[in-house]
Design an enzyme around this catalytic site. Sequence first.
Site, PDB file in Angstrom:
ATOM      1  CE  LYS A 190      -3.108   0.504   3.500  1.00  0.00           C
ATOM      2  NZ  LYS A 190      -4.142   1.369   4.111  1.00  0.00           N
ATOM      3  NE  ARG A 234       6.003   6.727   0.697  1.00  0.00           N
ATOM      4  CZ  ARG A 234       5.171   6.443   1.720  1.00  0.00           C
ATOM      5  NH1 ARG A 234       4.115   5.663   1.534  1.00  0.00           N
ATOM      6  NH2 ARG A 234       5.394   6.948   2.916  1.00  0.00           N
ATOM      7  NE  ARG A 258      -5.361   8.317  11.551  1.00  0.00           N
ATOM      8  CZ  ARG A 258      -4.681   7.524  10.724  1.00  0.00           C
ATOM      9  NH1 ARG A 258      -5.260   7.009   9.669  1.00  0.00           N
ATOM     10  NH2 ARG A 258      -3.418   7.258  10.976  1.00  0.00           N
ATOM     11  CD  GLN A 281       0.528   8.536   7.700  1.00  0.00           C
ATOM     12  OE1 GLN A 281      -0.006   9.434   8.341  1.00  0.00           O
ATOM     13  NE2 GLN A 281      -0.039   7.360   7.521  1.00  0.00           N
ATOM     14  CG  ASP A 290       0.590   0.170   9.717  1.00  0.00           C
ATOM     15  OD1 ASP A 290       0.231   1.021  10.556  1.00  0.00           O
ATOM     16  OD2 ASP A 290       0.927   0.452   8.558  1.00  0.00           O
TER      17      ASP A 290
HETATM   18  C1  S3P Z   1       2.683   4.837   6.362  1.00  0.00           C
HETATM   19  C2  S3P Z   1       3.255   5.252   7.538  1.00  0.00           C
HETATM   20  C3  S3P Z   1       2.780   4.825   8.856  1.00  0.00           C
HETATM   21  C4  S3P Z   1       1.811   3.648   8.760  1.00  0.00           C
HETATM   22  C5  S3P Z   1       0.827   3.804   7.648  1.00  0.00           C
HETATM   23  C6  S3P Z   1       1.555   3.897   6.326  1.00  0.00           C
HETATM   24  C7  S3P Z   1       3.260   5.327   5.089  1.00  0.00           C
HETATM   25  O1  S3P Z   1       2.109   5.908   9.475  1.00  0.00           O
HETATM   26  O2  S3P Z   1       1.114   3.472   9.975  1.00  0.00           O
HETATM   27  O3  S3P Z   1      -0.061   2.715   7.586  1.00  0.00           O
HETATM   28  O4  S3P Z   1       2.986   4.732   4.025  1.00  0.00           O
HETATM   29  O5  S3P Z   1       4.026   6.295   5.128  1.00  0.00           O
HETATM   30  P1  S3P Z   1       2.925   6.998  10.381  1.00  0.00           P
HETATM   31  O6  S3P Z   1       3.865   7.688   9.503  1.00  0.00           O
HETATM   32  O7  S3P Z   1       1.873   7.933  10.913  1.00  0.00           O
HETATM   33  O8  S3P Z   1       3.578   6.192  11.451  1.00  0.00           O
END
Ligand code: S3P
Length: 431
Positions: free
Chosen positions: A7, A12, A107, A154, A305
Amino acid sequence: MRVPGDKSISHRALMLGGLASGSTRISGLFEGQDILSTASAIRAFGANIRKNGEDWIVEGVGNGCLLEPEGVLDFGNAGTSMRLVMGLAGVYDMETRFTGDASLLKRPMGRILDPLRQMGVQAQAEGGDRLPIRLHGPRTANPISYRVPVASAQVKSAVLLAGLNTPGITTVIEPVATRDHTENMLKRFGAPIDITLDKQGARHISIDGQCPLKGQEITVPGDPSSAAFPIVAALITHGSDITIENILMNPARTGLIATLQEMGAVIDIENLRSQGGENVADLRVRSSDLKGVTVPAERAPSMIDEYPVLAVAASFAEGETLMQGIEELRVKESDRLAAVANALEVNGVDCTQGRDYLSVRGHPGGKGLGAMTKDARVATHLDHRIAMSFLVFGLAAEHGSLVDDASMISTSFTGFMKLMADLGANMETAA
Ligand code: S3P
């Protein structure tokens, strides 16, 4: 068996494909709801995205050339997609509006808005930096050096993507390493990225903005975060022996496998190979007698996750499993720490939750565990990983398990029920 494409990499690939000039071909793209949300946002900025046989083709607009979207961008349940797009588009001198489903509305978005504001973006949010949010970038965005206050891929990614449309050098300083797909893919599309480590071990990732990006061929490997569910299912179900092919083995994503192996899991990593710049492997998993371990806080980013499904494995392990440093679970699709602890309790598992930890005392064999009555139902709070984890739980619990909703599973794992049924699991939707 195989699981859907990763995912994080799929999001990206669509975003950078949408921004690059020329065409990007993506094979193995995950086609669940969260990725479709990314695709419709990227289309709203002017890119053309279509399916061609098994592959997806993206005709990008060129870096710096996103168009102002006409309506509000609704990201549904897709937090990663929305936060990355906020970075990508927020610095443009145009208005972009964001919203999402009931889970996303709760969130925290301040972690993305703070650095964007430093770059000159005007952000208008409802109370306390929650959705719905309007962003309007300045005429020329301001390059910043930003130390991420929480371990979050993120946040890192949003700032780097904002750096793409910002003159000069934008730097993200990451004291704790998180998944590196954004910087890897930016490099792949031709962005000038520089990564150094300082004396304290923090990563400094810099991007020289307003660079050209060029369309690429991307192959998306299987998602280790989705493979986690059949892996744990096989470990806790007596007599299992399964092989899951083509799984991403990036070390920033394999913390669960390391943890399960420490617990005594028989997981063989076979055919380790390099594919499109990432390591992939086939995983052979056999049912195993597990024992409890302490999972150190430093490992959290590489399995962030996977804690809900680790808690399921721990429920059938001998002794106690202690998961430390997991406060970030409280701001996922649900408050996952609380949701997991409640789900364990509903199913008769002894556990303790603290602000940033969870400890689980296991019952090897699963005797006495599970949904003793029709009311012993797990509350999933629109969270796909809680639903899948506690369906897997039912495979080894004496009384099975019940979850209140499974409809959101398709946001991250299309075909989950069918795939588990093909492995022999008896999962059904009540009338
Ligand atoms: C992700 C980063 C993670 C993860 C999310 C996917 C990403 O979140 O929990 O499912 O693809 O960058 P955080 O950056 O908030 O930890």
